[in-house]
Structures are given as structure tokens and as C-alpha cells.
Design an enzyme around this catalytic site. Structure first.
Site, PDB file in Angstrom:
ATOM      1  CG  ASP A 155      55.119  38.130  51.890  1.00  0.00           C
ATOM      2  OD1 ASP A 155      53.652  38.095  51.944  1.00  0.00           O
ATOM      3  OD2 ASP A 155      55.581  37.043  51.245  1.00  0.00           O
ATOM      4  CD1 TRP A 156      48.961  40.082  54.580  1.00  0.00           C
ATOM      5  CD2 TRP A 156      51.129  40.976  53.808  1.00  0.00           C
ATOM      6  NE1 TRP A 156      48.549  41.272  54.161  1.00  0.00           N
ATOM      7  CE2 TRP A 156      50.058  42.264  54.116  1.00  0.00           C
ATOM      8  CE3 TRP A 156      52.117  41.509  53.732  1.00  0.00           C
ATOM      9  CZ2 TRP A 156      50.069  43.002  53.747  1.00  0.00           C
ATOM     10  CZ3 TRP A 156      52.421  42.550  53.027  1.00  0.00           C
ATOM     11  CH2 TRP A 156      51.231  43.495  53.095  1.00  0.00           C
TER      12      TRP A 156
END
Length: 822
Positions: free
Chosen positions: A229-230
Site C-alpha cells: 500500500d502507498w
């Protein structure tokens, strides 16, 4: 060139680059070897393709695309074909905009209805989530676009998602929280899996070898790529060793440097690096060919969105008031009538090609009505003038259609809900309208359950959830009988929040204790015989009626096929969701009363009879044995339960399993009394939970100071300089919100207010490590360490971090531009 040859030809610097993202949404190209980059973009309810102003929070504007119904809505249709058709359409739009990978679907389990991101998830049930997720993935990938199944795993709150620790027993992890992922992996082979921000049992998902390698690759035989995930990466070398391939959004000098340094000092093997590189090269090869010349039919996609929404809506109550008469005049109350909430907030937010509100749909039909706002959707406090206008207008009408529900100020990605109540201004007005003694039809919008203490005074309730851009068209068609509601709840609606097991412990610390184990949703309430439930899992009414008959069970090897006849006995066409639950036999292993194992949706003309066909595998009835680390199928008398909901069983039959090995239970009933006596489940102590876990709990009372780069920003307020830093960061949202308040009323004001409020609520829950990791190099990791040191009064250490030079070889794409260092 074959992948093996690429591995031989690539330098260590090139390998480090290809394991890192760049320019927020892309993989790194290697021009020297003609390895292209691929582009990713947010989903999952549509394509959110941004321009240069990229972010992962949905704040900056994106291209116009179709906004389809949210995950919660799609699951309520109980029609996997809806998920597939939606996936196919979104893939068309990905081709058009040059996007290789869509970031979705989101298949986390709804552990608690206060989770701010529940609108994006399908269900409290892993089987239903897995079926819907599988069909969505097939729809996207069969149309030539990759996906990223998220958020892997046990990501069940927003307030602590960046640093939280989900402490869960292995059986619940396998049977509840991983099962949907497992189904999708095995049935649809998704191109990527996205690891979550949180920890599981003390280890971050991004460096959790048990999760990413032992389970995902060794057991499930997954051969795709794992992306972060970012901003979810913590230790890059540990992540590679654990099986986390691609760090996003990339351009973090420290992470790329750590790969090179760790290989050079032999703390990370080149073999581990090569495994990740191979996975990314395979990903690029699998997704690089897209058709940017392909167009998409905006009108068709918009109509498809509306058709799906109509198939998803759930009729929660009806005393005969619905459907409405098209030739009668009605009073319509509620701002959501004209400013329909059709999608959630955050990274999934779509810039729609058009929006058809209920008001537009009413007007398109030339319906006769008077509209009074009654409350403002952008506010939560009652407006006396708006209320009085509505009450005065109500005097002249016998029937009132009230549009209400959750708003972007009460439910969003980034933070969890404060409670399950409707906004204060809506409750105030609705109670005053009800007191007039008129018939009130309530139309609800929102992404998760709400408390309905006034339900017995309402004539009908139509729950649209978040229906996408054509939700107004679907709403009008259902209210006036052009279509019959056929959705069923994919989650339990409790009477009150107090009826949620361990609800008082939810998001009270970074440690989220999954004390309920397997007893999530209806698995818990079944043990209470439905006590505390407003509307059960699988519930939904129709404008017509159905009978069930002629149950037949056939076995062939591991497969069991169940059929029954469904007859539409009413006066309207409709559809019925037929649900197959399996009741578990008496056992020394604690289990749910019954579990969903199959379902089908049958569409019937009035008077028509069709056969419902459902299939499951005997092995599906296994439980996970935590001592043997394998699935075990027990002998005994099971029950086949065919129902219209989890609490409305219409047909039953016995089902016997014999001949399986007799294996001792992994549990001692005397040591886990509450798990065998579920009405007392909420009495589980930490000691009892430790016995279930098989390991001691961490120190749950760790001091918040001194702060680290993992601390919540809110914790930085303990020192004078920390408060200055905190207010500077949070001030971004405050200023945006205050600026929006000065704008004239309209869409722009509402959008800017929503964005400002979103930042004000999510930023205190963030940490500086994740902010640095997700900043694409704009906020270097060294600055995260510097801020923590300065806040703790270590000014020299902080200054040293600021002055520290981060040297890393240039990215391969920059070498051709003559750049020597990034």
C-alpha cells in the site's frame, strides 16, 4: 529477451529500481534493456486516474470515469455477475486512459460497523466476499487489465491503520480474514496482491514472511507480485526477504539505498532480490499490452451502473406503502434528495461522467412533488429555519418521502465513525416529522449500518447504500414500482452499537484485540438466537413473495449439489436470493451454529417457478487446526439449511460426513469457556485470549513518549516544538476547511469542505514514517527521523539528520538524461 536473461543483464542498481515505484503510480523503466514501466491507478468502484497532481487520498481532481456502486452495495445484490460486468466496464476505461493495473478489489472483512472504510468492503462473511471479489477480478483481468487485491490482511480500522497491530488467533485469521483472499488467489489468479499498512501479531504486513511467503506463496501457490500500500513499507530489506516485491509509491531514496547497501554487506541475498525482480518482470510482461485506442460508451456505462444499483438496493421495511403511486403528489424532505451521496470518500473517490440524483430522476418522470431541504447535507447540527419549513409543508401531505443517511462528514476512509447514529440534524428533523403522525417512507444512503430507534414509527425503509452515479435513477425506479427491490444485506444491522461484541474496546489503542475470534457478524448473533439484531445477515424484502420447495441433495466425490424450487407467488416480477448455510455438528471444537456455503439469485416472472442450484465441496466444511497447521474435516451429522436470510430458514435436510480421520480438538473447553458459551463471549479476559492465541499479549500500555517515526501525529503534541509541528501539519486541513466555508453554496464548496475535513481527521492518525514513504521523495525519510528527534528535545541529533546527505545512484530512466545522482 527471457526473464532469466534480464536477471543476468541487470545491475544491482537496476534491480533496486525495478523493486521501487516512481512518479507515484508507475514502475521504473529500464531503458538500457527496453523494460517498460506500467501504470497503476486507484479503484475499486471505478477508475481514479489523476494527472500531475497525484495523491492517494482522493483530494486532487481525476479524469472523468464511471462511478459504479460501492463494494457494500455490490455485495448486497448477491449477484456475482454484477461484479463481473462492473469489472469488465472499468477495464475498458483503464484501456482508454492508459492504466495497466486497477487497485482493487478491497475484500477486508467487516469486523466492526464503525470502520470508516467498510463502504469499500463487501461483507462480514468471507465466502460472499470471496465470490464477489473473484468475479470482479475475472471481469477486469479477462478484459486485459491487472488488479491488486487489497488490503492483505486484517486491515479492519482506519484510526490506527498506519501503525496498528491486529492481534488475532491463527484459526480466525485463516477462516475469516484470509479466506476471501485465498478464494480469489486460487480461482482468479490476480496479477498483484496489496499488503496492508498494519501489523499482524507484532509484524508489519509489508515484512510478514508468514503472511507473504508461507501462506500466500507456499500454501496457496500464488505466482503474482506483491505490492505495498502507498507508504506501507517500514524496513525495505526485511520486506524483500518476506516476499514484498514492489514498494509504492517509490522514489524514496532510503529504501532504494537500503537494498543496495544490504546486498553489499550480505544482510540481504541477491537471490532474495532476484525473486522480487522476477515477480515484477512477470507482472510487466503480463500487463504491459493495453489498448489506448479503445473507447468506452459513457452512456452505456452510466446505465449499467444504474441497473446494478437497482439490483442491489435492500428493502428493509414495508407496511404496504411501497411502491408509490406515480399519479399522487408527495412531499419530499431531505437534502440528500438533490445532493445524493453515491460514493464514499478517500482514495476511491471518482470524478463521474454524470450524476443522476433522485431529484433529476423524479423530474425526468414528471412526477408531482414538493421538495423541502429540511437539513443541509454539509452540516450536522439542526437548522431551525430548514426544519420549520419542512414541518409547515408537511401539514398538507399524508405521505412524506424522507431522504437521509450518512454523509461524507460522518463516514470516510482515513478515520473511523464516532457512532452508528444518523447525523444529528437528520435525527432531529426525522423525529419531528414522525411526530406529525403521517406516513413516512425513509430512503437511506450510506456505506454501513446505522441505528434506527424510530423504525417502528416508519412505514417503509429503502436502503440504497452508495449506489453510484446513476443511483437516483435506480431509487426512483424502485420507489415507484418499475422494479422490485431484490437486494439482501451482506452484513448484520445491530439494534445499537452496544450489541456489537467488544465494541467498547474498538480503536481504543494501536493494539486491536480480535477477541471474538471466529464469531464475526451472524456467526456471533446466531449464538444469541438473533438477540440484538435489527436486520439479520441476508435479509431483504420484495414487492412480491416467494415459496421454497422440493429440496434435493446429490453427492459426487468431494462435490455436493443442492437444488430446490423457488416460486414467485406474488403479483409482480422479482428476484430471490437463495442462501445455503451448513449447520455444524456437535463438536469439541468451538464453531458457529451455521455458515454460508453457497447462494444463488433467481429472477422470476410473477407465477413462475425455477430451480435454484447450489454447489459446495465437502472440504469447505473443514476448520483450521492450529496445532497441526492444516484443515480438518470432522465426521458427524451436518444440516443443510436453505434460507431467505440467516434467520429465515425455509428448507432443511441432514447431511452426513463419515470416514474422516478422528483428530483431537486443539482446544481445552475448560480453558476457553467463553468461546463455547458465546452469550458470555464478551467476558473473555486478556488471560483467556492469550490461551486462545497461544502466545502472550504485548505490553498494551506502552508510553506514548518519547515519540518515534511510528507514533501517531497526535502524540507529538506532548512537547512545545511537537505542538508547533503538529499544528503546522494539521493546519493544512484546517485552512482548506475554513477557506471552503467562505465559498458560495454549491458543489465546489461541498467538495472543498469534505477534503479539508478529511485531512483534519486522517492526518492526526498518520505517522511521519508513512508520510515520508508515501511522499515520492518530497518529504525524505531523514526528515521523519529529524522531526521525531527534535520533538523529543534531541536537537543535535535532529540537525544531524537534516544535514545528512542521502546518496543513491540515479534511476535508470535518469541516466539517459545525464543525471548522476537522484
Amino acid at each position: 529477451m527471457k526473464i532469466a536473461n534480464y536477471i543476468k543483464e541487470m545491475t544491482l542498481e537496476e534491480k533496486a529500481a525495478i523493486l521501487s515505484g516512481t512518479e507515484f503510480w508507475m514502475t521504473n523503466q529500464i531503458p538500457r534493456l527496453d523494460i517498460p514501466s506500467i501504470y497503476m491507478a486507484d479503484g475499486p468502484i471505478g477508475l481514479r486516474k489523476q494527472d500531475e497532481q497525484a495523491d492517494h487520498m482522493g483530494l486532487n481532481k481525476s479524469e472523468q470515469t464511471t462511478c459504479f456502486p460501492a463494494g457494500v452495495t455490490i455485495a448486497s445484490s448477491w449477484n456475482p455477475e454484477n461484479a463481473r460486468r462492473m469489472g469488465e466496464a472499468i477495464a475498458d476505461e483503464c484501456h482508454y486512459y492508459g492504466v495497466n493495473i486497477l487497485l482493487g478489489p478491497a475484500v477486508n472483512i467487516k469486523k466492526n460497523p464503525r470502520c470508516g472504510r467498510n463502504f469499500e468492503y463487501f461483507s462480514e462473511d468471507p465466502y460472499l466476499s470471496g465470490i464477489m471479489g473473484t468475479e470482479f477480478v475475472k471481469g477486469v483481468q479477462d478484459n486485459g487489465i491487472g488488479v491488486s487485491v487489497k488490503h492483505f490482511a486484517a486491515n479492519n480500522n482506519e484510526n490506527y491503520r498506519f501503525m496498528g497491530d491486529s492481534i488475532v488467533d491463527e484459526r480466525a485469521l485463516r477462516e475469516i480474514y484470509l479466506k476471501a483472499f485465498e478464494m480469489i488467489i486460487k480461482e482468479a489468479n490476480p496479477t498483484t496482491v496489496m499488503c496492508a499498512y498494519n501489523k499482524i501479531n507484532g509484524i508489519h504486513c509489508s515484512e510478514n514472511k508468514h503472511l507473504l511467503t508461507e501462506i500466500l506463496r507456499d500454501e496457496w501457490k500464488y505466482d503474482g507480485a506483491v505490492v505495498s500500500d502507498w507508504g506501507a513499507v517500514v524496513d525495505r530489506a526485511k520486506g524483500i526477504q518476506a516476499g514484498m516485491d514492489l514498494e509504492m509509491p517509490g522514489d524514496c531514496k532510503k529504501f532504494r539505498s537500503d537494498i543496495i547497501t544490504s546486498v553489499n554487506n550480505v544482510s540481504l541475498t541477491i537471490q532474495d532480490v532476484d525473486k522480487g525482480v522476477i515477480n515484477i518482470l512477470k507482472l510487466i510482461e503480463r500487463t504491459k499490452d493495453i489498448d489506448t485506442h479503445r473507447s468506452f460508451d459513457k452512456e452505456y456505462h452510466s446505465k449499467l451502473s444504474g441497473d446494478i444499483a437497482a439490483d442491489c438496493a435492500v428493502l428493509l421495511k414495508n407496511n404496504g406503502s411501497l411502491p408509490l403511486n406515480k399519479h399522487k403528489r408527495y412531499l419530499v424532505v431531505g437534502d440528500l434528495f438533490q445532493t445524493m451521496r453515491y460514493q464514499g470518500s478517500g482514495s476511491s473517490i471518482i470524478n463521474p461522467t454524470q450524476v443522476i440524483s433522485p431529484k433529476q430522476a423524479f423530474d425526468n418522470r414528471n412526477l408531482s412533488y414538493k421538495f423541502v431541504r429540511g437539513y443541509l447535507v454539509s452540516e450536522v447540527t439542526p437548522d431551525h429555519k430548514q426544519e420549520e419549513d419542512a414541518l409547515n409543508a408537511a401539514k398538507a401531505y399524508d405521505e412524506i418521502i424522507f431522504f437521509g443517511g450518512q454523509t461524507d462528514t460522518t463516514e470516510s476512509e482515513g478515520y473511523d465513525r464516532d457512532h452508528l447514529e444518523l447525523p444529528e440534524n437528520q435525527i432531529s428533523l426525522l423525529n419531528r416529522v414522525i411526530s406529525l403522525g403521517k406516513k413516512v417512507i425513509l430512503v437511506l444512503f450510506g456505506g454501513s449500518p446505522v441505528e434506527l430507534p424510530f423504525e417502528d414509527k416508519i412505514s417503509a425503509i429503502l436502503n440504497m447504500y452508495l449506489p453510484g452515479q446513476s443511483g437516483g435513477e435506480a431509487t426512483a425506479a424502485l420507489l415507484f414500482g418499475e422494479k422490485s427491490p431484490s437486494g439482501k444485506l451482506a452484513e448484520t444491522w445491530p439494534m445499537t452499537y452496544k450489541d456489537i461484541p467488544f465494541g467498547d474496546e474498538y480503536i481504543t489503542s494501536p493494539y486491536e484485540l480480535y477477541k471474538e475470534s471466529i464469531y464475526v457478524g451472524y456467526r456471533y448473533y446466531d449464538k444469541l438466537h438473533g438477540h440484538g439484531v435489527r436486520y439479520p445477515f441476508g435479509f431483504g424484502l420484495s414487492y412480491t413473495t416467494f415459496t421454497y420447495s422440493n429440496l434435493v441433495v446429490k453427492e459426487k466425490g468431494n462435490s455436493v449439489t443442492v437444488t430446490c424450487d423457488i416460486t414467485n407467488t406474488g403479483n409482480r416480477d422479482g428476484a430471490e436470493v437463495v442462501q445455503l448455510y451448513i449447520g455444524n455438528p456437535p463438536s469439541n471444537v468451538f464453531k458457529a451454529e451455521k455458515e454460508l456455503r453457497a447462494f444463488t439469485k433467481v429472477y422470476l416472472k410473477k407465477g413462475e417457478t425455477k430451480q435454484a442450484v447450489m454447489t459446495f465441496k465437502r472440504s469447505d466444511l473443514s476448520y483450521y487446526h492450529v496445532h497441526l497447521n492444516k484443515w480438518v474435516l470432522e465426521n458427524g451429522y451436518y444440516q443443510l439449511l436453505i434460507g431467505a436470510s440467516s434467520r429465515d430458514i425455509r428448507l432443511t435436510a441432514d447431511f452426513v460426513i463419515s470416514g474422516e480421520p478422528s483428530i483431537e480438538s486443539p482446544y481445552s473447553q475448560n480453558e476457553l469457556v467463553e468461546y463455547y458459551d458465546v452469550p458470555n463471549l464478551t467476558s473473555v479476559s486478556n488471560d483467556s485470549f492469550e490461551r486462545l492465541l497461544g502466545f502472550p499479549l504485548p505490553n498494551l500500555n506502552l508510553p506514548k513518549i518519547p515519540v518515534t517515526i511510528e507514533s501517531k501525529l497526535a502524540d507529538y503534541r506532548y512537547s512545545f516544538l511537537g505542538r508547533i509541528i503538529y499544528n503546522a501539519v494539521i493546519g493544512v486541513g484546517r485552512r482548506k476547511f475554513k477557506k471552503a466555508l467562505r465559498l458560495p453554496e454549491g458543489d465546489k464548496r461541498d467538495r472543498e469542505m469534505k477534503n479539508g475535513l478529511f485531512l483534519m481527521k486522517i492526518l492526526p492518525n498518520n505517522n511521519f514514517r508513512s508520510m515520508a514513504a508515501s511522499s515520492s521523495g518530497l518529504f525524505p525519510m531523514k526528515m521523519a527521523f529529524a522531526v521525531a528527534e527534535i520533538t523529543n528535545g534531541h536537537y543535535i541529533k535532529g540537525l544531524n539528520y537534516i544535514l545528512k546527505k542521502e546518496s543513491v545512484p540515479p534511476l535508470p530512466k535518469n541516466k539517459i538524461k545525464g543525471v548522476h545522482h537522484d
